[in-house]
Design an enzyme around this catalytic site. Structure first.
Site: not given
Length: 336
Positions: A118, A200, A203
């Site tokens: 992140k 993956k 969103k």
């Protein structure tokens, strides 16, 4: 003799309401949660405290919380069987997280891979919340004395940290926390981006790589039609065939068909035929959820009531654990 709620094992899990849920969220998490709600005592949260480690538009976050709750219910979660709640409505999550921060070691937090990931993606906002995110997750789990935590492979490390912190606290004071076990959802890891099947489905992905639970049929068909494949031309699972492997995973999850059945069904057919079938299967799978979602979103009063009642039940359970922790670490309570 029928099993009582008290005898059931407890499950805790949650998804961040940072945007519309994806096909991967549904297949890897929500669909499995609905199967667990009769067998386990289930606490399912909207993890909005975790969401703000990345900057959010406040009005959008509030709306996303409501939309995600509606999707939870539309997917088949029954608020009469489970406890559905907003994380931020249960202050004990933040309160226990601070205590557990004092029992988490710097070396453990430095090894957390999601902080590195992140930080790379949000280099302009590497905040303390990103770093201590796993401790809040440990608090989420340990507050409810969870037996099991359904997670994807990328979250297993966080459950292991929760176990380490729980054992450390128990050994320091006395038996306080139940030691949780992860339930690894293999489906979550197998649903990949349509545009880059080495990653993956997410969103936050821009472009056509992600199918959202609320995408209409035309959008789904268009995205699947553009999905990355290969030059092999055969619908079969194989090494290096990341795109076809991903579409086979999705088609299998949507239809229940095995690899052998899929290969037989499309023997001699091209990728275009296969992509059309995959898109149709996804649209059929999500169509009923979308209808239920619209029904729930039209009744905001009901959604609010579910979240309020869920938070009350969650708070009752969480505060029992928090009170025990406060007493053991030595916090003074003049009421006692």
């Amino acid at each position: 003799m029928q099993e009582t709620k008290e005898a059931k094992k407890l499950v805790l899990s949650g998804i961040q309401p940072s945007g519309t849920l994806t096909l991967g969220n549904y297949l890897g998490a929500l669909r499995n949660w609905t199967k667990m709600q009769d067998e386990y005592l289930c606490y399912y949260m909207l993890a909005d405290l975790h969401t703000i480690t990345v900057r959010q538009v406040p009005a959008e976050l509030r709306q996303n919380c409501l939309k995600t709750a509606a999707i939870y219910l539309a997917a088949g979660l029954d608020p009469e069987k489970i406890t559905l709640f907003l994380q931020s409505m249960v202050p004990a999550h933040s309160q226990l997280a601070w205590v557990l921060n004092c029992y988490a070691m710097m070396g453990e937090l430095n090894r957390m891979t999601q902080f590195k990931d992140k930080s790379a993606r949000h280099a302009d906002n590497i905040n303390g919340g990103l770093y201590t995110y796993p401790v809040l997750m440990a608090a989420d789990i340990l507050l409810y004395q969870a037996d099991y935590v359904p997670v994807g492979k990328d979250q297993k490390q966080h459950v292991e940290l929760a176990r380490d912190i729980a054992n450390r606290f128990n050994n320091t004071y006395s038996e306080t926390f139940r030691i949780p076990e992860p339930i690894i959802s293999t489906n979550t890891a197998s649903i990949r981006s349509l545009s880059d099947p080495t990653k993956k489905m997410s969103k936050s992905e821009s472009g056509d790589g992600t199918i959202f639970v609320l995408d209409n049929k035309d959008t789904i068909l268009r995205k699947v039609r553009k999905a990355v494949t290969d030059s092999d031309g055969e619908i079969r699972r194989g090494e290096g065939k990341h795109g076809i492997n991903n579409l086979m995973n999705i088609y299998s999850a949507a239809t229940g068909k095995t690899d052998g059945e899929i290969e037989s069904e499309f023997a001699g057919k091209g990728y275009g035929d296969f992509k059309l079938a995959v898109g149709e299967a996804i649209a059929d799978l999500l169509g009923g959820i979308q209808q239920e979602y619209e029904r729930y979103m039209a009744d905001k009063a009901y959604l609010n009531r579910v979240l309020i009642e869920g938070a009350e039940r969650a708070s009752y359970a969480a505060n029992k654990t928090l009170s025990k922790v406060y007493r053991k670490v030595g916090f003074y309570d003049p009421h006692k």
